[in-house]
Design a protein around this motif. Sequence first.
Motif, PDB file in Angstrom:
ATOM      1  N   LEU A  18      40.713  36.375  40.004  1.00 32.02           N
ATOM      2  CA  LEU A  18      42.029  36.505  39.378  1.00 32.02           C
ATOM      3  C   LEU A  18      42.699  37.818  39.766  1.00 32.02           C
ATOM      4  CD1 LEU A  18      41.403  35.093  35.790  1.00 32.02           C
ATOM      5  CD2 LEU A  18      42.670  34.028  37.662  1.00 32.02           C
ATOM      6  N   VAL A  19      41.904  38.867  39.946  1.00 35.31           N
ATOM      7  CA  VAL A  19      42.460  40.150  40.383  1.00 35.31           C
ATOM      8  C   VAL A  19      42.981  40.026  41.816  1.00 35.31           C
ATOM      9  CG1 VAL A  19      41.928  42.575  40.860  1.00 35.31           C
ATOM     10  CG2 VAL A  19      40.964  41.453  38.833  1.00 35.31           C
ATOM     11  N   LEU A  22      47.602  39.382  45.517  1.00 33.48           N
ATOM     12  CA  LEU A  22      48.260  38.599  46.566  1.00 33.48           C
ATOM     13  C   LEU A  22      49.624  38.078  46.088  1.00 33.48           C
ATOM     14  CD1 LEU A  22      45.227  36.571  47.945  1.00 33.48           C
ATOM     15  CD2 LEU A  22      46.379  38.482  49.043  1.00 33.48           C
ATOM     16  N   TYR A  23      49.675  37.668  44.834  1.00 28.78           N
ATOM     17  CA  TYR A  23      50.940  37.156  44.288  1.00 28.78           C
ATOM     18  C   TYR A  23      52.013  38.245  44.283  1.00 28.78           C
ATOM     19  CZ  TYR A  23      54.252  35.178  40.937  1.00 28.78           C
ATOM     20  OH  TYR A  23      55.390  34.718  40.329  1.00 28.78           O
ATOM     21  N   VAL A  70      40.081  35.493  52.689  1.00 24.44           N
ATOM     22  CA  VAL A  70      39.462  36.737  52.213  1.00 24.44           C
ATOM     23  C   VAL A  70      38.204  36.431  51.412  1.00 24.44           C
ATOM     24  CG1 VAL A  70      39.775  38.698  50.648  1.00 24.44           C
ATOM     25  CG2 VAL A  70      41.595  38.072  52.236  1.00 24.44           C
ATOM     26  N   LEU A  71      38.256  35.409  50.567  1.00 22.07           N
ATOM     27  CA  LEU A  71      37.090  35.065  49.753  1.00 22.07           C
ATOM     28  C   LEU A  71      35.963  34.464  50.574  1.00 22.07           C
ATOM     29  CD1 LEU A  71      38.753  33.545  46.552  1.00 22.07           C
ATOM     30  CD2 LEU A  71      37.851  35.845  46.884  1.00 22.07           C
ATOM     31  N   MET A  72      36.285  33.736  51.644  1.00 18.52           N
ATOM     32  CA  MET A  72      35.256  33.114  52.476  1.00 18.52           C
ATOM     33  C   MET A  72      34.699  34.058  53.532  1.00 18.52           C
ATOM     34  SD  MET A  72      35.166  30.342  50.960  1.00 18.52           S
ATOM     35  CE  MET A  72      36.008  30.997  49.513  1.00 18.52           C
ATOM     36  N   ASN A 131      37.372  25.888  44.783  1.00 20.19           N
ATOM     37  CA  ASN A 131      37.903  27.074  44.133  1.00 20.19           C
ATOM     38  C   ASN A 131      38.962  26.715  43.098  1.00 20.19           C
ATOM     39  OD1 ASN A 131      40.229  29.323  44.188  1.00 20.19           O
ATOM     40  ND2 ASN A 131      38.235  30.293  44.458  1.00 20.19           N
ATOM     41  N   VAL A 132      38.879  27.349  41.938  1.00 15.26           N
ATOM     42  CA  VAL A 132      39.858  27.121  40.872  1.00 15.26           C
ATOM     43  C   VAL A 132      40.652  28.381  40.532  1.00 15.26           C
ATOM     44  CG1 VAL A 132      40.175  26.497  38.443  1.00 15.26           C
ATOM     45  CG2 VAL A 132      38.656  25.152  39.880  1.00 15.26           C
ATOM     46  N   PRO A 133      40.006  29.536  40.244  1.00 19.61           N
ATOM     47  CA  PRO A 133      40.786  30.685  39.740  1.00 19.61           C
ATOM     48  C   PRO A 133      41.904  31.133  40.674  1.00 19.61           C
ATOM     49  CG  PRO A 133      38.434  31.051  39.436  1.00 19.61           C
ATOM     50  CD  PRO A 133      38.566  29.841  40.295  1.00 19.61           C
ATOM     51  N   LEU A 134      41.582  31.338  41.946  1.00 21.02           N
ATOM     52  CA  LEU A 134      42.595  31.800  42.887  1.00 21.02           C
ATOM     53  C   LEU A 134      43.659  30.731  43.114  1.00 21.02           C
ATOM     54  CD1 LEU A 134      43.296  34.208  44.783  1.00 21.02           C
ATOM     55  CD2 LEU A 134      42.139  32.946  46.588  1.00 21.02           C
ATOM     56  N   SER A 135      43.227  29.488  43.279  1.00 19.00           N
ATOM     57  CA  SER A 135      44.172  28.394  43.521  1.00 19.00           C
ATOM     58  C   SER A 135      45.073  28.170  42.320  1.00 19.00           C
ATOM     59  CB  SER A 135      43.411  27.108  43.855  1.00 19.00           C
ATOM     60  OG  SER A 135      42.595  27.280  44.995  1.00 19.00           O
TER      61      SER A 135
END
Length: 265
Positions: free
Chosen positions: A111-112, A117-118, A139-141, A201-205
């Motif tokens: 979420l951070v 990014l947002y 970035v996460l992968m 993935n849920v939080p970032l999406s």
Amino acid sequence: MSTRHPVMAALAVLAYVIMIVPILFVVATSFTAGGTLRFPPDGFSLRWFGAALEYEPFMGALVSSLQLAALATVLALLLGVPVALAIHRGRIPGRNLVEGLFLSPLIVPELVVGLALYQQLMIGLGLANFQTLLIGHTVLMFPYAVRVTGASLALADPALEEAARGLGASPLRTFLTITLPLLRPGIFSAGLLSFITSFNNVPLSLLLQTRHFRTLPVTMLDYVQQSYDPMVAATSTLLLAGTVVVALVAERTVGFAKIFGGINR
């Protein structure tokens, strides 16, 4: 383990029960003939699987998730493989510190990352949500590509590359004929792990997507908030079955135990 360490064995069994039993409840519920999510299921029926496959928002989101996961995986591998090579084959001062820096996205809350990014990309630079999502997923992968490919390099004998160079092979030829075949299992494993992680993935999406581009996990989450029928359970069962099949084929083809065994080296 059961005779020497009974407490650890009991904790391991408890952990498996906590992880597996809820999944079994979801799978059993997906075959219900009733119209609501309840256990035990009311009869046996496959109608909710047909309903899930015919539900257009799920199918559209499935295509979006597959596209996003595939592109993020490719980008993560294109960036992560050279980094892994530089860390394990180069002479970098403070190698462990550099590797830890590249693995740091794993410890930062998603979420951070999404909020940053947002603010910086979507609001500051005006990027579309798909482009921002793609950057965020890459970035996460990226740490998976670096770590798993690095594990494959840790299992490889660097003397093979030195022998090829000693016989007159150029750096490019050495990479294509020696290093790349040694890396292939690690690249495959990192790609598969990154793809599944990105797809689920849920939080970032959830933070970055809009109504114009939605991934399947977030679409399923929105559906659960509005409806209480077993169609989400059927969709989850289909995704679980697909993941298990892919994992079994990959294990027979590559062998995850060998690749991931080098991570602790």
